[in-house]
Motif scaffolding. Structure first.
Motif, PDB file in Angstrom:
ATOM      1  N   SER A   1     -19.471  15.784  -4.811  1.00 55.29           N
ATOM      2  CA  SER A   1     -20.633  15.308  -4.058  1.00 55.29           C
ATOM      3  C   SER A   1     -20.677  15.858  -2.633  1.00 55.29           C
ATOM      4  CB  SER A   1     -20.635  13.779  -4.015  1.00 55.29           C
ATOM      5  OG  SER A   1     -19.495  13.318  -3.322  1.00 55.29           O
ATOM      6  N   GLU A   2     -19.570  16.308  -2.104  1.00 55.29           N
ATOM      7  CA  GLU A   2     -19.518  16.869  -0.749  1.00 55.29           C
ATOM      8  C   GLU A   2     -19.264  18.372  -0.817  1.00 55.29           C
ATOM      9  OE1 GLU A   2     -19.952  15.585   2.299  1.00 55.29           O
ATOM     10  OE2 GLU A   2     -20.308  13.538   1.672  1.00 55.29           O
ATOM     11  N   VAL A   3     -19.968  19.070  -1.709  1.00 58.84           N
ATOM     12  CA  VAL A   3     -19.737  20.501  -1.889  1.00 58.84           C
ATOM     13  C   VAL A   3     -19.870  21.261  -0.584  1.00 58.84           C
ATOM     14  CG1 VAL A   3     -20.354  20.578  -4.317  1.00 58.84           C
ATOM     15  CG2 VAL A   3     -22.133  20.870  -2.616  1.00 58.84           C
ATOM     16  N   GLY A   4     -18.888  22.083  -0.296  1.00 60.88           N
ATOM     17  CA  GLY A   4     -18.935  22.900   0.900  1.00 60.88           C
ATOM     18  C   GLY A   4     -18.908  22.095   2.188  1.00 60.88           C
TER      19      GLY A   4
ATOM     20  N   ILE B   1      -5.037  26.643  19.770  1.00 59.75           N
ATOM     21  CA  ILE B   1      -5.783  25.438  19.447  1.00 59.75           C
ATOM     22  C   ILE B   1      -5.325  24.960  18.072  1.00 59.75           C
ATOM     23  CG2 ILE B   1      -8.081  24.466  19.121  1.00 59.75           C
ATOM     24  CD1 ILE B   1      -9.010  27.161  20.540  1.00 59.75           C
ATOM     25  N   TYR B   2      -4.978  23.694  17.976  1.00 64.46           N
ATOM     26  CA  TYR B   2      -4.543  23.113  16.708  1.00 64.46           C
ATOM     27  C   TYR B   2      -5.603  22.128  16.243  1.00 64.46           C
ATOM     28  CZ  TYR B   2      -0.080  25.227  17.787  1.00 64.46           C
ATOM     29  OH  TYR B   2       0.904  26.140  18.059  1.00 64.46           O
ATOM     30  N   LEU B   3      -6.078  22.316  15.006  1.00 62.36           N
ATOM     31  CA  LEU B   3      -7.148  21.490  14.440  1.00 62.36           C
ATOM     32  C   LEU B   3      -6.622  20.712  13.245  1.00 62.36           C
ATOM     33  CD1 LEU B   3      -9.890  24.264  14.238  1.00 62.36           C
ATOM     34  CD2 LEU B   3      -9.673  22.525  16.012  1.00 62.36           C
ATOM     35  N   THR B   4      -7.185  19.541  13.049  1.00 62.84           N
ATOM     36  CA  THR B   4      -6.930  18.775  11.837  1.00 62.84           C
ATOM     37  C   THR B   4      -8.277  18.287  11.319  1.00 62.84           C
ATOM     38  OG1 THR B   4      -5.674  16.969  10.834  1.00 62.84           O
ATOM     39  CG2 THR B   4      -6.566  16.576  13.027  1.00 62.84           C
ATOM     40  N   GLY B   5      -8.361  18.090  10.023  1.00 62.46           N
ATOM     41  CA  GLY B   5      -9.630  17.642   9.450  1.00 62.46           C
ATOM     42  C   GLY B   5      -9.561  17.552   7.950  1.00 62.46           C
ATOM     43  N   GLU B   6     -10.718  17.675   7.316  1.00 63.28           N
ATOM     44  CA  GLU B   6     -10.823  17.600   5.869  1.00 63.28           C
ATOM     45  C   GLU B   6     -11.695  18.725   5.360  1.00 63.28           C
ATOM     46  OE1 GLU B   6     -11.603  13.736   4.127  1.00 63.28           O
ATOM     47  OE2 GLU B   6     -11.132  12.783   6.044  1.00 63.28           O
ATOM     48  N   THR B   7     -11.447  19.097   4.112  1.00 64.32           N
ATOM     49  CA  THR B   7     -12.270  20.119   3.478  1.00 64.32           C
ATOM     50  C   THR B   7     -12.517  19.790   2.018  1.00 64.32           C
ATOM     51  OG1 THR B   7     -12.535  22.487   3.034  1.00 64.32           O
ATOM     52  CG2 THR B   7     -10.306  21.609   2.879  1.00 64.32           C
ATOM     53  N   TYR B   8     -13.704  20.129   1.580  1.00 58.39           N
ATOM     54  CA  TYR B   8     -14.053  20.084   0.161  1.00 58.39           C
ATOM     55  C   TYR B   8     -14.507  21.455  -0.286  1.00 58.39           C
ATOM     56  CZ  TYR B   8     -13.735  15.040   0.306  1.00 58.39           C
ATOM     57  OH  TYR B   8     -13.261  13.751   0.440  1.00 58.39           O
ATOM     58  N   SER B   9     -14.050  22.478   0.405  1.00 58.28           N
ATOM     59  CA  SER B   9     -14.405  23.856   0.068  1.00 58.28           C
ATOM     60  C   SER B   9     -13.285  24.515  -0.717  1.00 58.28           C
ATOM     61  CB  SER B   9     -14.643  24.660   1.349  1.00 58.28           C
ATOM     62  OG  SER B   9     -15.739  24.160   2.049  1.00 58.28           O
ATOM     63  N   SER B  10     -13.677  25.437  -1.574  1.00 60.88           N
ATOM     64  CA  SER B  10     -12.667  26.167  -2.330  1.00 60.88           C
ATOM     65  C   SER B  10     -12.119  27.315  -1.501  1.00 60.88           C
ATOM     66  CB  SER B  10     -13.271  26.704  -3.619  1.00 60.88           C
ATOM     67  OG  SER B  10     -14.403  27.497  -3.346  1.00 60.88           O
TER      68      SER B  10
END
Length: 180
Positions: free
Chosen positions: A153-156, A171-180
């Protein structure tokens, strides 16, 4: 708001925003005691000053403000974003007063400069930007995300939840991904 060191009294408290919804997400202090606040707003009358972006564009825009140490003067306030939805979540201030910010965007028209990625790759990408010390212009702004993933449901969809500046200048980043 600022509370005294003993936690027993309020030094000051102030309001910031427009006539609609305004959400503060992060606060940081500069080495000189200046206060930086970022968040998201759908107020079209958010108080802008010395702004890199003087008007809101989408459903929600990010905002970044710089306030003097006693909260008596707004030094700059700018919208962050484009024609879509923009929310900010990460904030770091350099020793020279430049500000790195991160969050998410669905906007396809960010004012990209010095970019890692120059376009929106999915339905939602992370946003990474650096604002000048005076708040008047973007030193860098980039998308950061992948393309669609099938059957979700959250494609890309990609977003940053925080960032930090390393002593190595990276720069250090954190987060989430639903990408292939």
């Amino acid at each position: 708001a600022r509370v005294n060191a003993a936690g027993t009294a309020l030094d000051f408290s102030t309001l910031l925003g427009g006539t609609d919804e305004d959400f503060g997400q992060r606060i940081a202090l500069g080495g000189d005691g200046l206060v930086y606040v970022l968040g998201s707003t759908n107020s079209r009358d958010f108080p802008v000053r010395n702004a890199a972006n003087g008007r809101g564009h989408g459903d929600y825009d990010g905002f970044l403000v710089k306030i003097d140490p006693e909260a008596s003067r707004l030094l700059y306030a700018t919208y962050v974003g484009g024609d879509g939805e923009d929310h900010l979540a990460g904030l770091a201030v350099t020793a020279t007063g430049e500000v790195w910010i991160a969050g998410l965007t669905t906007s396809s028209d960010l004012p990209v400069t010095g970019s890692y990625q120059d376009h929106l790759a999915g339905v939602k990408d992370a946003l990474l930007a650096k604002l000048s010390a005076d708040g008047a212009h973007w030193l860098a702004m980039s998308y950061f995300g992948g393309s669609q993933t099938a059957n979700h449901s959250e494609v890309g969809a990609d977003w940053c939840t925080d960032l930090s500046l390393g002593t190595d200048g990276k720069i250090y980043l954190t987060g989430e991904t639903y990408s292939s």
